[in-house]
Design an enzyme around this catalytic site. Structure first.
Site, short mmCIF file in Angstrom:
data_model
loop_
_atom_site.label_atom_id
_atom_site.label_comp_id
_atom_site.label_asym_id
_atom_site.label_seq_id
_atom_site.Cartn_x
_atom_site.Cartn_y
_atom_site.Cartn_z
CE1 TYR A 12 51.50 29.36 -10.38
CE2 TYR A 12 49.79 29.08 -12.04
CZ TYR A 12 50.55 29.90 -11.22
OH TYR A 12 50.38 31.26 -11.26
CG ASP A 50 50.99 8.12 -13.55
OD1 ASP A 50 50.06 8.93 -13.75
OD2 ASP A 50 51.73 7.71 -14.46
CD GLN A 75 52.50 13.82 -20.19
OE1 GLN A 75 51.74 12.88 -19.98
NE2 GLN A 75 53.54 13.72 -21.01
CB THR A 112 41.66 26.09 -19.98
OG1 THR A 112 42.33 27.21 -20.57
CG2 THR A 112 41.42 25.06 -21.07
CE1 TYR A 135 45.66 22.49 -20.59
CE2 TYR A 135 45.09 24.74 -21.20
CZ TYR A 135 45.23 23.76 -20.24
OH TYR A 135 44.95 24.06 -18.93
CE LYS A 139 42.69 21.05 -18.78
NZ LYS A 139 42.50 20.54 -17.41
#
Length: 281
Positions: A12, A50, A75, A112, A135, A139
């Site tokens: 994205y 990968d 992922q 993030t 998440y 991070k």
């Protein structure tokens, strides 16, 4: 010519970073998962690999030296409680360490705001972190590990992003759900109060910010990639409905505001504005 290696190049954010780098005259080596090549700007040199696999042939990524790496591959990025975030943490650190071992002088890693957890007000480079999702935990751990373990051998840039909009068929935001509701012919959309304020940035603008930061020598540590301009969720959603002529009416108050959502959180954009201004000069 400057050459930048981009992992997660078909994702994205990745597709916009690749294009922004190419527009700056940078040669891009775009790393994608097998089968993802069609999503990448055709001007890039695409490598299917990968990169997080333990047996990944990383030497194939570096037939020639690169000036920097932008690490975006991740992922389950839209599922903040997926166990894979923590389970694959060591794969990210192993990859970045191996690239630095091979002589890459600068690594930029997508972070993030979820590293910070609950916060009210502006988030700057020194805001303490207390993540509330797997998440965010992963991070934050990668940020700490790379700044501690790699910064003595390479320039480490931590690109902390906020609420990303744009290209909305490709994310899983409320804007995606609005488009899908319009596709179904839905004319009303259940909503919260909409009063919470967040830092929204269009994904193309984010790509351009990242492209500038990663091609700027001497920039290290946390850089907030953001607008610095908090707007209410209701205002953003109403604007989105009008711009796309969706014909949807929001049902304010159908859902309660969640107690763990901050009434207002945004990025302190001082540093990114300084970097962008210096680049423009």
């Amino acid at each position: 010519m400057t050459t930048v290696l981009v992992t997660g190049a078909a994702g994205y954010v990745g597709r916009h970073v690749v294009t922004a780098l190419l527009e700056r005259g940078v040669a891009v080596r775009a790393v994608v998962r097998p089968g993802s090549r069609s999503d990448v700007d055709p001007r890039a040199d695409v490598v299917a690999l990968d990169v997080l696999a333990p047996d990944a042939d990383l030497d194939a990524l570096l037939p020639d030296p690169v000036d920097a790496v932008v690490h975006l591959a991740w992922q389950d990025g839209f599922n903040h409680q997926a166990p894979s975030h923590v389970a694959r943490l060591s794969d990210h650190y192993r990859l970045l360490t191996a690239l630095v071992d091979r002589g890459v002088p600068r690594v930029a890693i997508l972070g993030t705001m979820h590293e910070v957890g609950y916060w009210e007000g502006a988030i700057d480079e020194h805001t303490p972190t207390d993540p509330r999702s797997l998440y965010g935990v992963a991070k934050d751990a990668l940020r700490r590990a790379t700044l501690l373990g790699l910064a003595d051998r390479a320039e480490v840039q931590w690109l902390r992003c906020f609420y990303i909009t744009g290209d909305d068929r490709r994310n899983q935001s409320i804007f995606t759900r609005l488009l899908e509701a319009a596709d179904r012919g839905q004319r009303e959309f259940p909503f919260t109060s909409g009063v919470n304020r967040y830092d929204f940035i269009d994904v193309a603008d984010l790509g351009r910010q990242i492209a500038v930061v990663v091609t700027t020598p001497g920039v290290t540590g946390v850089v907030n990639c953001c607008s610095g301009d908090p707007r209410s969720l209701g205002e953003m959603v109403e604007d989105f409905i009008a711009r796309h002529d969706l014909g949807i009416t929001l049902q304010y108050g159908a859902f309660p505001d969640r107690p763990y959502d901050s009434p207002g959180v945004w990025g302190d954009a001082t540093r990114i504005h300084e970097i962008l201004a210096a680049d423009a000069r």
